[in-house]
Design an enzyme around this catalytic site. Structure first.
Site, PDB file in Angstrom:
ATOM      1  N   HIS A  20       0.799  -1.232   0.000  1.00 40.52           N
ATOM      2  CA  HIS A  20       0.000   0.000   0.000  1.00 40.52           C
ATOM      3  C   HIS A  20       0.826   1.274   0.000  1.00 40.52           C
ATOM      4  O   HIS A  20       0.290   2.354  -0.205  1.00 40.52           O
ATOM      5  CB  HIS A  20      -0.939   0.028   1.216  1.00 40.52           C
ATOM      6  CG  HIS A  20      -0.227   0.315   2.504  1.00 40.52           C
ATOM      7  ND1 HIS A  20       0.408  -0.653   3.232  1.00 40.52           N
ATOM      8  CD2 HIS A  20      -0.024   1.475   3.167  1.00 40.52           C
ATOM      9  CE1 HIS A  20       0.958  -0.113   4.296  1.00 40.52           C
ATOM     10  NE2 HIS A  20       0.722   1.175   4.289  1.00 40.52           N
TER      11      HIS A  20
HETATM   12  C1  UD1 Z   1      -1.708   5.699   5.881  1.00 40.29           C
HETATM   13  C2  UD1 Z   1      -0.389   6.161   6.506  1.00 40.29           C
HETATM   14  C3  UD1 Z   1       0.619   5.026   6.435  1.00 40.29           C
HETATM   15  C4  UD1 Z   1       0.067   3.754   7.063  1.00 40.29           C
HETATM   16  C5  UD1 Z   1      -1.265   3.413   6.395  1.00 40.29           C
HETATM   17  C6  UD1 Z   1      -1.872   2.187   7.040  1.00 40.29           C
HETATM   18  C7  UD1 Z   1       0.156   8.559   6.223  1.00 40.29           C
HETATM   19  C8  UD1 Z   1       0.982   9.524   5.505  1.00 40.29           C
HETATM   20  N1  UD1 Z   1       0.191   7.277   5.765  1.00 40.29           N
HETATM   21  O1  UD1 Z   1      -1.471   5.434   4.511  1.00 40.29           O
HETATM   22  O2  UD1 Z   1       1.787   5.392   7.142  1.00 40.29           O
HETATM   23  O3  UD1 Z   1       0.981   2.690   6.873  1.00 40.29           O
HETATM   24  O4  UD1 Z   1      -2.156   4.531   6.550  1.00 40.29           O
HETATM   25  O5  UD1 Z   1      -2.872   1.639   6.241  1.00 40.29           O
HETATM   26  O6  UD1 Z   1      -0.508   8.917   7.176  1.00 40.29           O
HETATM   27  N2  UD1 Z   1      -8.540   5.410   1.208  1.00 40.29           N
HETATM   28  C9  UD1 Z   1      -9.790   4.866   1.131  1.00 40.29           C
HETATM   29  N3  UD1 Z   1     -10.460   4.579   2.294  1.00 40.29           N
HETATM   30  C10 UD1 Z   1      -9.935   4.823   3.511  1.00 40.29           C
HETATM   31  C11 UD1 Z   1      -8.648   5.417   3.586  1.00 40.29           C
HETATM   32  C12 UD1 Z   1      -7.957   5.685   2.432  1.00 40.29           C
HETATM   33  O7  UD1 Z   1     -10.313   4.629   0.043  1.00 40.29           O
HETATM   34  O8  UD1 Z   1     -10.594   4.523   4.534  1.00 40.29           O
HETATM   35  C13 UD1 Z   1      -7.790   5.680  -0.051  1.00 40.29           C
HETATM   36  C14 UD1 Z   1      -8.002   7.079  -0.558  1.00 40.29           C
HETATM   37  O9  UD1 Z   1      -7.948   7.023  -1.941  1.00 40.29           O
HETATM   38  C15 UD1 Z   1      -6.803   7.816  -0.033  1.00 40.29           C
HETATM   39  C16 UD1 Z   1      -5.726   6.754  -0.109  1.00 40.29           C
HETATM   40  O10 UD1 Z   1      -6.393   5.540   0.208  1.00 40.29           O
HETATM   41  O11 UD1 Z   1      -6.494   8.960  -0.749  1.00 40.29           O
HETATM   42  C17 UD1 Z   1      -4.594   6.997   0.843  1.00 40.29           C
HETATM   43  O12 UD1 Z   1      -5.096   7.112   2.185  1.00 40.29           O
HETATM   44  P1  UD1 Z   1      -4.257   7.887   3.308  1.00 40.29           P
HETATM   45  O13 UD1 Z   1      -4.944   7.803   4.613  1.00 40.29           O
HETATM   46  O14 UD1 Z   1      -3.880   9.238   2.828  1.00 40.29           O
HETATM   47  O15 UD1 Z   1      -2.906   7.074   3.393  1.00 40.29           O
HETATM   48  P2  UD1 Z   1      -2.654   5.489   3.442  1.00 40.29           P
HETATM   49  O16 UD1 Z   1      -2.070   5.077   2.140  1.00 40.29           O
HETATM   50  O17 UD1 Z   1      -3.838   4.745   3.941  1.00 40.29           O
END
Ligand code: UD1
Length: 356
Positions: A205
């Protein structure tokens, strides 16, 4: 004593569970603030339900966005929450945008901040998590380090005076869940018709693996070419990136599957032939379960897993294939991640420091 814990992303909910339990056992008032960084039920609600945390007291509903927008929205919302509760401690977890936002808001309001999982370093300044950790450690008043390596990093940065070695709270929760699921049939095995030891579990991820299409294509090709079925527990980010670059997650050995609740993940990893991941938590969980791990990154913060032979870094399709099919590592009784009682130590450190 009153503690406000701020969490927002999946691995933080896992770390929150043993802290919540230890806080309640010690008669500490524990307020849980969920920033809303993760909002899909399988990345959020199931952890609160399965790990006995109950619902968060405050939900900020921030959601996804660019780093600045997401972190800034949390910062703006947290001031009022901290002002209302005026806790003895704000406790922040790990290295996500939720961590740095809460640390920054609290420190500016002169509320003591404790950082759980302090002192980890990848020394890779391209990683958002590395910025978050370094800034949080330097803002916090109390640094709760999981390992001796983390303690040493903090000392190098001049932070020894605020550092305490408590062990790793993920060990606490993992041991409990492992004992719970042991002997129970894994729902995933039944669903996919897999056999014990006859498949690998994968999670990918991180931005550095998903956002560049060539990189993602290479990683996916590496997984698809493995010698056993590979169950890819696909985070929404990898699903979205694969779709937008027309990369198939259902070819060769690959079986894309929705993320699992924590007990199911542990059961699936425990019965697998190995784990392939870029997650921090899963590297350690594999080690603690005695399952060989291959980490799709150029470095890891959890260096002990590599030094002890249970984790190998691999960065191309060929390296992944070679690492996954390596001979089984030699069993070890080393316990670099503590004894499963880290959360009790955290609460007692917070109590002592609040009274001092
Ligand atoms: C975040 C953390 C990472 C951690 C990971 C655990 C940061 C910078 N990164 O990464 O360190 O290892 O969580 O999983 O804080 N999205 C969804 N549904 C959700 C959440 C996210 O669809 O419930 C999708 C969205 O498109 C979003 C993307 O995932 O833009 C990234 O989500 P984000 O929370 O920004 O970072 P993670 O990649 O989940």
């Amino acid at each position: 004593m009153k503690i406000v814990s701020v969490v927002g992303a999946r691995p933080q909910f896992v770390k929150l569970a043993p802290i919540h339990k230890a806080a309640l056992a010690a008669g500490v008032e524990h307020i849980i603030v969920h920033t809303g960084q993760h909002y899909d039920p399988m990345l959020s609600d199931v952890f609160f339900d399965d790990l006995g945390i109950g619902a968060p007291d405050v939900h900020l509903g921030v959601g996804s966005g660019s780093h600045g927008v997401q972190t800034g929205s949390m910062l703006a919302a947290l001031d009022a929450v901290f002002d209302e509760h005026r806790p003895d401690w704000v406790l922040v977890y790990g290295d996500t945008n939720s961590t740095v936002a809460a640390a920054l808001s609290a420190v500016k309001m002169h509320i003591p901040v404790a950082h759980l999982e302090a002192g980890l370093r990848s020394f890779n300044r391209r990683m958002p998590e590395e910025h978050n950790r370094v800034m949080t450690d330097h803002a916090a008043d109390l640094l709760l380090a999981p390992t001796q390596v983390a303690v040493d990093h903090l000392a190098t940065e001049g932070l020894a005076g605020r550092t305490v070695l408590v062990g790793d709270v993920m060990t606490d929760v993992l041991f409990e869940v492992r004992d719970d699921v042991a002997g129970r049939p894994s729902a995933l095995l039944e669903e996919l018709g897999l056999t014990r030891g006859g498949y690998y579990v994968a999670t990918i991820h991180r931005a550095e693996n998903t956002d560049d299409p060539d990189r993602l294509r290479d990683v996916v090709a590496g997984l698809a070419g493995l010698d056993k079925p590979v169950v890819l527990l696909a985070h929404p980010r990898v699903v979205a990136k694969a779709a937008s670059h027309d990369i198939q997650l259902m070819e060769g050995s690959l079986i894309a599957h929705a993320p699992l609740a924590y007990p199911e993940l542990i059961a699936a990893a425990l019965s697998s032939a190995g784990v392939v991941t870029d997650s921090g938590g899963l590297q350690k969980e594999a080690f603690l379960l005695g399952v060989p791990c291959t980490t799709v990154r150029t470095e890891t913060e959890w260096v002990e897993t590599v030094q002890l032979g249970w984790n190998v870094l691999a960065n191309s399709a060929e390296e992944i294939a070679a690492a996954v099919t390596r001979p089984r590592p030699i069993a070890t009784d080393a316990a670099p991640y503590g004894d499963g009682h880290a959360a009790e130590r955290v609460i007692s450190e917070l109590l002592d420091a609040a009274e001092a």
